[in-house]
Design an enzyme around this catalytic site. Structure first.
Site: not given
Length: 394
Positions: A364-365, A236, A160, A331
């Site tokens: 993405h994680d 967040r 990232s 992602d």
């Protein structure tokens, strides 16, 4: 609490701190201002060899920190954020490599940032902290690496925003970086990604307790200032949605209700996914600073090392890195097309670059989570790099 066997873990680690730069040797920021001293929090795992040739720098993402592996005490509930990948026999094999992880400039976990005390005023910087770039962050990392007596790294690795840093390292210090691993990243943010960051910043600044960034309570102050927790939590929550995939959300939550058998027909938390996001927001505000979020997302927005063809040629001339670029099929925050864009840029300049895409429902994680194929590829690339540099055998 029982942790994994020490044969698979770096065990208990102690955070380290160093002050870099100084009045006569300040940090020159890309924005034109100076920082006369920078405190850096970092951790190391493994042993630096006699030749000082086995050092691997890990660069963290937006909300990461220096605690990448191991535990700070036997009572810690969780290890560092990349513990699955760092340790004896793991991809970042600490029997071979000396692994360095530091908290980024602008952060809030031991490295100088907006919540730090401004030596000129004796008060927290707040929004008086200067704007920073990915290049500035890397400049501080470079100073740390040199402080540790290392003239040439074995590799720089990041996912990232950490991938942006890994690329910046290869460009800014071409003779120091023989290998770069860029994971779930991009050579620049798209308009959509900039938009996500902009809305997150607006959520923070619109919080009634933001107070122009001046919300810190000093030690010994009898009054406690309210912090912009609602705005940061909302930022967040929104960002966390972009780190997940639709497939992953469906498999984990679907339309399952939370602690109830029927709809409330009100504005209570009906769905499990709502509860999950609320938890992500409320837990995040306990460990992260709102001003740091503003500054670091801006640094990501500004990142664009290849704005035109002429600059691209100039930036890549002399780069010595062998690149490994990795992406994940679900992602959508930094989708595979962005990784391929970087690969095309590198190949046009005749740079050695390997690209791999992995399948995962985690979005993405995924780069943070266990994944056998990804783990094997990452470990193999690092091992080949180590062998080419040290002449070591597997």
């Amino acid at each position: 609490m029982t942790h994994e066997p020490l044969t698979a873990s770096v065990g208990i680690v102690t955070p380290q701190h160093v002050r870099l730069f100084g009045a006569s040797t300040p940090l020159q920021l890309d924005g034109g201002t100076l920082l006369h001293s920078v405190d850096v929090s970092y951790e190391t795992y493994g042993t630096l060899n006699q030749e000082r040739s086995n050092a691997v720098l890990i660069c963290h993402a937006l909300s990461g920190n220096a605690h990448a592996a191991g535990y700070h005490s036997k009572d810690d509930k969780r290890p560092g954020w990349w513990d699955h990948y760092i340790g004896p026999g793991k991809p970042f094999d600490t029997n071979r490599y000396f692994v360095i992880a530091s908290n980024n400039l602008g952060g809030c976990d031991g490295t100088t940032g907006p919540s730090s005390i401004d030596p000129a005023t004796g008060m927290p910087y707040g929004l008086n902290f200067p704007m920073i770039t990915i290049g500035d962050i890397v400049r501080v990392q470079h100073a740390l690496v040199r402080q540790l007596g290392i003239e040439r790294l074995m590799a720089v690795v990041g996912g990232s925003m950490g991938g942006m840093q890994a690329l910046q390292w290869a460009l800014d210090y071409p003779h120091m970086v023989p290998a770069s691993v860029i994971i779930a990243a991009a050579p620049r943010l798209t308009a959509q990604n900039i938009a996500f960051n902009a809305v997150a910043r607006q959520a923070i600044m619109a919080d009634p307790h933001f107070n122009g960034g001046d919300y810190y309570t000093l030690p010994g102050d009898p009054t406690t200032k309210a912090r912009p927790e609602s705005g940061l939590a909302l930022a967040r929550m929104m960002a966390h949605i972009t780190y997940l995939s639709e497939q992953g959300l469906h498999e984990r939550f679907g339309r399952r209700l939370q602690d109830r058998d029927a709809l409330s027909y009100g504005f209570e938390t009906d769905f499990a996914v709502e509860s999950y996001l609320s938890y992500q927001g409320s837990s995040f505000v306990k460990r992260f600073d709102a001003n740091s979020y503003l500054y670091i997302t801006k640094a990501m927005d500004y990142f664009d090392p290849f704005p035109d063809a002429e600059t691209t040629v100039q930036r890549l001339t002399g780069v010595e890195s062998h690149f490994l670029v990795m992406s994940f099929d679900t992602d959508w925050r930094f989708d595979t097309s962005r990784s391929k864009e970087l690969v095309r840029i590198l190949h046009r300049s005749l740079k050695d670059c390997t690209f791999q895409e992995f399948s995962s429902p985690a979005g993405h994680d995924a780069f943070l989570l266990p994944h056998p194929s990804y783990e094997k590829s990452l470990g193999s690339f690092l091992l080949r790099t180590w062998q080419s540099i040290t002449g070591g055998q597997a």
